[in-house]
Design a protein around this motif. Structure first.
Motif, PDB file in Angstrom:
ATOM      1  N   GLN A   2     -10.498  -9.875  -6.016  1.00 39.76           N
ATOM      2  CA  GLN A   2     -10.007  -8.511  -6.255  1.00 39.76           C
ATOM      3  C   GLN A   2     -11.137  -7.485  -6.212  1.00 39.76           C
ATOM      4  O   GLN A   2     -10.954  -6.382  -5.709  1.00 39.76           O
ATOM      5  CB  GLN A   2      -9.288  -8.431  -7.602  1.00 39.76           C
ATOM      6  N   HIS A   3     -12.306  -7.848  -6.739  1.00 43.13           N
ATOM      7  CA  HIS A   3     -13.428  -6.899  -6.742  1.00 43.13           C
ATOM      8  C   HIS A   3     -13.879  -6.586  -5.314  1.00 43.13           C
ATOM      9  O   HIS A   3     -14.132  -5.420  -4.986  1.00 43.13           O
ATOM     10  CB  HIS A   3     -14.588  -7.445  -7.578  1.00 43.13           C
ATOM     11  N   ALA A   4     -13.974  -7.607  -4.462  1.00 38.90           N
ATOM     12  CA  ALA A   4     -14.340  -7.381  -3.060  1.00 38.90           C
ATOM     13  C   ALA A   4     -13.264  -6.568  -2.346  1.00 38.90           C
ATOM     14  O   ALA A   4     -13.573  -5.708  -1.509  1.00 38.90           O
ATOM     15  CB  ALA A   4     -14.562  -8.716  -2.350  1.00 38.90           C
ATOM     16  N   ALA A   5     -11.996  -6.836  -2.684  1.00 37.47           N
ATOM     17  CA  ALA A   5     -10.894  -6.073  -2.078  1.00 37.47           C
ATOM     18  C   ALA A   5     -11.023  -4.599  -2.428  1.00 37.47           C
ATOM     19  O   ALA A   5     -10.896  -3.727  -1.553  1.00 37.47           O
ATOM     20  CB  ALA A   5      -9.551  -6.624  -2.553  1.00 37.47           C
ATOM     21  N   VAL A   6     -11.311  -4.301  -3.697  1.00 38.68           N
ATOM     22  CA  VAL A   6     -11.444  -2.903  -4.119  1.00 38.68           C
ATOM     23  C   VAL A   6     -12.626  -2.241  -3.419  1.00 38.68           C
ATOM     24  O   VAL A   6     -12.533  -1.084  -2.990  1.00 38.68           O
ATOM     25  CB  VAL A   6     -11.548  -2.796  -5.657  1.00 38.68           C
ATOM     26  N   ARG A   7     -13.731  -2.959  -3.264  1.00 44.56           N
ATOM     27  CA  ARG A   7     -14.877  -2.393  -2.534  1.00 44.56           C
ATOM     28  C   ARG A   7     -14.488  -2.064  -1.085  1.00 44.56           C
ATOM     29  O   ARG A   7     -14.855  -1.011  -0.563  1.00 44.56           O
ATOM     30  CB  ARG A   7     -16.069  -3.361  -2.575  1.00 44.56           C
ATOM     31  N   ALA A   8     -13.723  -2.954  -0.461  1.00 45.97           N
ATOM     32  CA  ALA A   8     -13.273  -2.707   0.918  1.00 45.97           C
ATOM     33  C   ALA A   8     -12.308  -1.517   0.969  1.00 45.97           C
ATOM     34  O   ALA A   8     -12.393  -0.680   1.881  1.00 45.97           O
ATOM     35  CB  ALA A   8     -12.611  -3.961   1.487  1.00 45.97           C
ATOM     36  N   PHE A   9     -11.391  -1.436  -0.012  1.00 49.79           N
ATOM     37  CA  PHE A   9     -10.471  -0.297  -0.058  1.00 49.79           C
ATOM     38  C   PHE A   9     -11.251   1.009  -0.218  1.00 49.79           C
ATOM     39  O   PHE A   9     -10.954   2.007   0.436  1.00 49.79           O
ATOM     40  CB  PHE A   9      -9.473  -0.426  -1.215  1.00 49.79           C
ATOM     41  N   ARG A  10     -12.272   0.996  -1.094  1.00 47.30           N
ATOM     42  CA  ARG A  10     -13.069   2.205  -1.327  1.00 47.30           C
ATOM     43  C   ARG A  10     -13.789   2.629  -0.044  1.00 47.30           C
ATOM     44  O   ARG A  10     -13.793   3.823   0.307  1.00 47.30           O
ATOM     45  CB  ARG A  10     -14.061   1.999  -2.462  1.00 47.30           C
ATOM     46  N   SER A  11     -14.384   1.668   0.663  1.00 47.95           N
ATOM     47  CA  SER A  11     -15.093   2.005   1.914  1.00 47.95           C
ATOM     48  C   SER A  11     -14.140   2.636   2.918  1.00 47.95           C
ATOM     49  O   SER A  11     -14.460   3.666   3.531  1.00 47.95           O
ATOM     50  CB  SER A  11     -15.722   0.745   2.517  1.00 47.95           C
ATOM     51  N   ALA A  12     -12.977   2.041   3.075  1.00 48.00           N
ATOM     52  CA  ALA A  12     -11.986   2.577   4.023  1.00 48.00           C
ATOM     53  C   ALA A  12     -11.423   3.916   3.531  1.00 48.00           C
ATOM     54  O   ALA A  12     -11.202   4.838   4.336  1.00 48.00           O
ATOM     55  CB  ALA A  12     -10.864   1.565   4.233  1.00 48.00           C
ATOM     56  N   ALA A  13     -11.212   4.043   2.219  1.00 47.36           N
ATOM     57  CA  ALA A  13     -10.705   5.294   1.648  1.00 47.36           C
ATOM     58  C   ALA A  13     -11.679   6.430   1.899  1.00 47.36           C
ATOM     59  O   ALA A  13     -11.274   7.545   2.262  1.00 47.36           O
ATOM     60  CB  ALA A  13     -10.446   5.115   0.153  1.00 47.36           C
ATOM     61  N   GLU A  14     -12.955   6.152   1.727  1.00 45.10           N
ATOM     62  CA  GLU A  14     -13.969   7.189   1.943  1.00 45.10           C
ATOM     63  C   GLU A  14     -14.062   7.611   3.407  1.00 45.10           C
ATOM     64  O   GLU A  14     -14.513   8.717   3.709  1.00 45.10           O
ATOM     65  CB  GLU A  14     -15.324   6.712   1.405  1.00 45.10           C
ATOM     66  N   LEU A  15     -13.613   6.745   4.310  1.00 46.71           N
ATOM     67  CA  LEU A  15     -13.559   7.087   5.733  1.00 46.71           C
ATOM     68  C   LEU A  15     -12.283   7.873   6.076  1.00 46.71           C
ATOM     69  O   LEU A  15     -12.076   8.241   7.229  1.00 46.71           O
ATOM     70  CB  LEU A  15     -13.622   5.817   6.585  1.00 46.71           C
ATOM     71  N   GLY A  16     -11.420   8.089   5.062  1.00 50.99           N
ATOM     72  CA  GLY A  16     -10.221   8.902   5.268  1.00 50.99           C
ATOM     73  C   GLY A  16      -8.972   8.127   5.631  1.00 50.99           C
ATOM     74  O   GLY A  16      -8.005   8.729   6.105  1.00 50.99           O
ATOM     75  N   MET A  17      -8.950   6.828   5.408  1.00 51.12           N
ATOM     76  CA  MET A  17      -7.765   6.029   5.733  1.00 51.12           C
ATOM     77  C   MET A  17      -6.760   6.131   4.578  1.00 51.12           C
ATOM     78  O   MET A  17      -7.030   5.649   3.473  1.00 51.12           O
ATOM     79  CB  MET A  17      -8.165   4.589   6.004  1.00 51.12           C
ATOM     80  N   PRO A  18      -5.595   6.754   4.822  1.00 47.64           N
ATOM     81  CA  PRO A  18      -4.663   7.030   3.727  1.00 47.64           C
ATOM     82  C   PRO A  18      -4.107   5.777   3.041  1.00 47.64           C
ATOM     83  O   PRO A  18      -3.942   5.773   1.819  1.00 47.64           O
ATOM     84  CB  PRO A  18      -3.553   7.853   4.374  1.00 47.64           C
ATOM     85  N   ASP A  19      -3.809   4.727   3.780  1.00 44.06           N
ATOM     86  CA  ASP A  19      -3.289   3.515   3.135  1.00 44.06           C
ATOM     87  C   ASP A  19      -4.336   2.913   2.202  1.00 44.06           C
ATOM     88  O   ASP A  19      -4.015   2.442   1.108  1.00 44.06           O
ATOM     89  CB  ASP A  19      -2.838   2.481   4.169  1.00 44.06           C
ATOM     90  N   ALA A  20      -5.602   2.944   2.619  1.00 50.81           N
ATOM     91  CA  ALA A  20      -6.682   2.451   1.762  1.00 50.81           C
ATOM     92  C   ALA A  20      -6.848   3.345   0.539  1.00 50.81           C
ATOM     93  O   ALA A  20      -7.131   2.856  -0.561  1.00 50.81           O
ATOM     94  CB  ALA A  20      -7.989   2.373   2.551  1.00 50.81           C
ATOM     95  N   GLN A  21      -6.646   4.645   0.708  1.00 46.93           N
ATOM     96  CA  GLN A  21      -6.733   5.567  -0.429  1.00 46.93           C
ATOM     97  C   GLN A  21      -5.664   5.226  -1.476  1.00 46.93           C
ATOM     98  O   GLN A  21      -5.942   5.213  -2.677  1.00 46.93           O
ATOM     99  CB  GLN A  21      -6.593   7.012   0.050  1.00 46.93           C
ATOM    100  N   VAL A  22      -4.471   4.923  -1.004  1.00 50.85           N
ATOM    101  CA  VAL A  22      -3.385   4.560  -1.930  1.00 50.85           C
ATOM    102  C   VAL A  22      -3.681   3.221  -2.599  1.00 50.85           C
ATOM    103  O   VAL A  22      -3.503   3.069  -3.815  1.00 50.85           O
ATOM    104  CB  VAL A  22      -2.023   4.526  -1.194  1.00 50.85           C
ATOM    105  N   LEU A  23      -4.141   2.238  -1.826  1.00 51.91           N
ATOM    106  CA  LEU A  23      -4.459   0.922  -2.413  1.00 51.91           C
ATOM    107  C   LEU A  23      -5.588   1.025  -3.434  1.00 51.91           C
ATOM    108  O   LEU A  23      -5.532   0.395  -4.501  1.00 51.91           O
ATOM    109  CB  LEU A  23      -4.804  -0.072  -1.306  1.00 51.91           C
ATOM    110  N   LEU A  24      -6.599   1.819  -3.132  1.00 52.69           N
ATOM    111  CA  LEU A  24      -7.683   2.027  -4.089  1.00 52.69           C
ATOM    112  C   LEU A  24      -7.133   2.674  -5.360  1.00 52.69           C
ATOM    113  O   LEU A  24      -7.445   2.240  -6.475  1.00 52.69           O
ATOM    114  CB  LEU A  24      -8.783   2.898  -3.476  1.00 52.69           C
ATOM    115  N   ALA A  25      -6.291   3.695  -5.202  1.00 52.22           N
ATOM    116  CA  ALA A  25      -5.718   4.394  -6.351  1.00 52.22           C
ATOM    117  C   ALA A  25      -4.867   3.457  -7.205  1.00 52.22           C
ATOM    118  O   ALA A  25      -4.938   3.498  -8.438  1.00 52.22           O
ATOM    119  CB  ALA A  25      -4.893   5.584  -5.876  1.00 52.22           C
TER     120      ALA A  25
END
Length: 199
Positions: free
Chosen positions: A14-37
């Protein structure tokens, strides 16, 4: 991120997943932003931070019009999670989700707010209208609420036949309350089905 979260092809982390979501979210990917949130809001794989979750929902909603983000941001406003409780802001977001995105979840929430006078005046006719729209889009909860409105004449003329139709549809979608209501209303076909499935 999703593979790490689910453990698909790699060890679940889960921790690695959140890091990946954060990286993608910071690049502006909306689905990753929602998953991170979602992870920030629940504290899964990271420290719980509802305020940061709201900011990521807001980014995905405002920059990308992400339907899930719009709905989840509205829920945060309604419940006061990560932001001040603000029913008018929640209603505006639910309205955006319903009208711009055709989101049945948002329609159902608008119906509930109208039924109980949350952030607006109580209006049973408006509540029924939102429940019916959600039901017509396939929402089992919308079907249940439309059936209950037809049963009790809440915001619409009571109509036992239409009530039964919506309750049967909701029961067929697995809503236990609808199954019980249809059973209590006395339809012998549903009674037989209910007797077979209640054990």
């Amino acid at each position: 991120g999703m593979c790490r979260e689910r453990g698909e092809g790699v060890q679940r982390d889960q921790h690695a997943a959140v890091r990946a979501f954060r990286s993608a979210a910071e690049l502006g990917m909306p689905d990753a932003q929602v998953l991170l949130a979602l992870n920030l809001e629940s504290g899964v794989g990271c420290e719980k931070d509802e305020g940061e979750a709201v900011e990521w929902y807001r980014r995905a909603a405002e920059a990308h019009g992400n339907t899930d983000a719009v709905y989840l941001l509205a829920r945060c406003h309604l419940d006061g999670r990560g932001t001040a409780k603000d029913a008018p802001a929640a209603l505006a977001r639910f309205g955006e989700g319903a009208e711009a995105h055709g989101d049945a979840r948002a329609m159902l929430q608008l119906g509930m707010c109208a039924q109980f006078g949350i952030g607006r005046d109580k209006d049973l006719g408006a509540a029924f209208g939102w429940f019916l729209r959600a039901a017509e889009l396939g929402s089992p909860e919308g079907m249940l609420n439309a059936g209950l409105c037809y049963t009790e004449g809440l915001g619409v003329q009571a109509d036992p036949q239409r009530a039964q139709e919506w309750l049967e549809r909701a029961a067929g979608r697995g809503v236990p309350t609808a199954r019980t209501m249809a059973y209590l209303r006395g339809d012998p076909r549903l009674k037989a089905r209910w007797e077979l499935t209640r054990d």
